[in-house]
Enzyme design. Structure first.
Site, short mmCIF file in Angstrom:
data_model
loop_
_atom_site.label_atom_id
_atom_site.label_comp_id
_atom_site.label_asym_id
_atom_site.label_seq_id
_atom_site.Cartn_x
_atom_site.Cartn_y
_atom_site.Cartn_z
CB CYS A 7 -29.40 35.96 -16.82
SG CYS A 7 -30.19 34.85 -18.36
CG ASP A 30 -30.46 25.95 -4.15
OD1 ASP A 30 -30.91 25.48 -5.00
OD2 ASP A 30 -30.69 26.50 -3.22
CG HIS A 46 -32.82 32.69 -20.34
ND1 HIS A 46 -33.00 33.07 -19.11
CD2 HIS A 46 -33.72 32.08 -20.78
CE1 HIS A 46 -34.19 32.56 -18.83
NE2 HIS A 46 -34.68 31.91 -19.91
CG ASN A 87 -38.07 21.08 -9.48
OD1 ASN A 87 -38.38 20.05 -9.57
ND2 ASN A 87 -37.22 21.76 -8.45
CG HIS A 100 -32.25 25.53 -12.47
ND1 HIS A 100 -33.28 26.22 -13.05
CD2 HIS A 100 -32.42 25.23 -11.38
CE1 HIS A 100 -34.17 26.26 -12.17
NE2 HIS A 100 -33.84 25.65 -11.08
CG HIS A 102 -32.17 21.41 -7.92
ND1 HIS A 102 -32.04 22.45 -7.10
CD2 HIS A 102 -32.73 21.76 -8.87
CE1 HIS A 102 -33.13 23.42 -7.21
NE2 HIS A 102 -33.55 22.96 -8.39
P1 DGP Z 1 -36.19 25.67 -8.69
O1 DGP Z 1 -36.96 25.82 -7.49
O2 DGP Z 1 -36.15 24.16 -9.24
O3 DGP Z 1 -36.33 26.38 -9.85
O4 DGP Z 1 -34.64 26.09 -8.24
C1 DGP Z 1 -34.21 27.18 -7.64
C2 DGP Z 1 -33.22 27.31 -6.80
O5 DGP Z 1 -32.45 28.34 -6.72
C3 DGP Z 1 -33.65 27.10 -5.32
O6 DGP Z 1 -33.25 25.84 -4.91
C4 DGP Z 1 -33.21 28.04 -4.45
C5 DGP Z 1 -31.98 28.65 -5.48
N1 DGP Z 1 -31.70 30.16 -5.40
C6 DGP Z 1 -32.78 31.07 -5.54
N2 DGP Z 1 -32.15 32.16 -5.52
C7 DGP Z 1 -30.94 31.96 -5.56
C8 DGP Z 1 -29.57 32.78 -5.32
O7 DGP Z 1 -29.61 34.18 -5.17
N3 DGP Z 1 -28.62 32.40 -5.26
C9 DGP Z 1 -28.38 30.96 -5.16
N4 DGP Z 1 -27.16 30.43 -5.08
N5 DGP Z 1 -29.49 30.13 -5.15
C10 DGP Z 1 -30.49 30.79 -5.36
#
Ligand code: DGP
Length: 114
Positions: A7, A30, A46, A87, A100, A102
């Site tokens: 958010c 990511d 959200h 996930n 979200h 990927h």
């Molecule tokens: P999940 O593990 O499926 O909840 O994916 C979360 C993803 O978010 C993980 O691959 C890393 C990414 N991530 C976590 N914090 C940040 C952030 O501050 N910026 C970005 N761009 N990605 C992030």
């Protein structure tokens, strides 16, 4: 939600590398890429913590996420293919409780799903 990482990213309070956005959807790179192209596609609002929170009232946003994925695949010329993953819950590796997806591409992806 003020304490939700995605958010705050969607609100522009935390910087990210944006690759696509419209009124409802944000896509960004990511921070811990697992493939040459590793994007996160999120609803800006959200809508749910994860896939388990999808219902009749909010499922349209899932389609919007996949529309954004298709646009990105075209723009980034992902002709060899791409993978969309979500996930849900700690056993699946979810670390951010904001729905979200990927989008992974840019190398041959393993056929093993789990
Ligand atoms: P999940 O593990 O499926 O909840 O994916 C979360 C993803 O978010 C993980 O691959 C890393 C990414 N991530 C976590 N914090 C940040 C952030 O501050 N910026 C970005 N761009 N990605 C992030």
């Amino acid at each position: 939600m003020s304490d939700c990482l995605f958010c705050n990213i969607a609100a522009g309070k935390i910087p990210c590398d944006i690759v696509y956005q419209d009124e409802e959807i944000l896509a960004f790179r990511d921070i811990q890429p697992q493939a040459p192209i590793h994007l996160l596609i999120i609803p800006k609002a959200h809508a749910a913590d994860g896939a388990a929170g999808i219902n009749e009232g909010n499922s349209a946003i899932v389609g919007k996420c996949f529309e954004a994925a298709a646009k990105l695949a075209s723009e980034l010329e992902l002709k060899e293919g791409f993978r969309m993953v979500t996930n849900n819950g700690p056993a699946a590796g979810q670390s951010v409780p904001h729905l979200h997806f990927h989008l992974l591409a840019g190398k041959p992806l393993t056929l093993q799903m789990a």
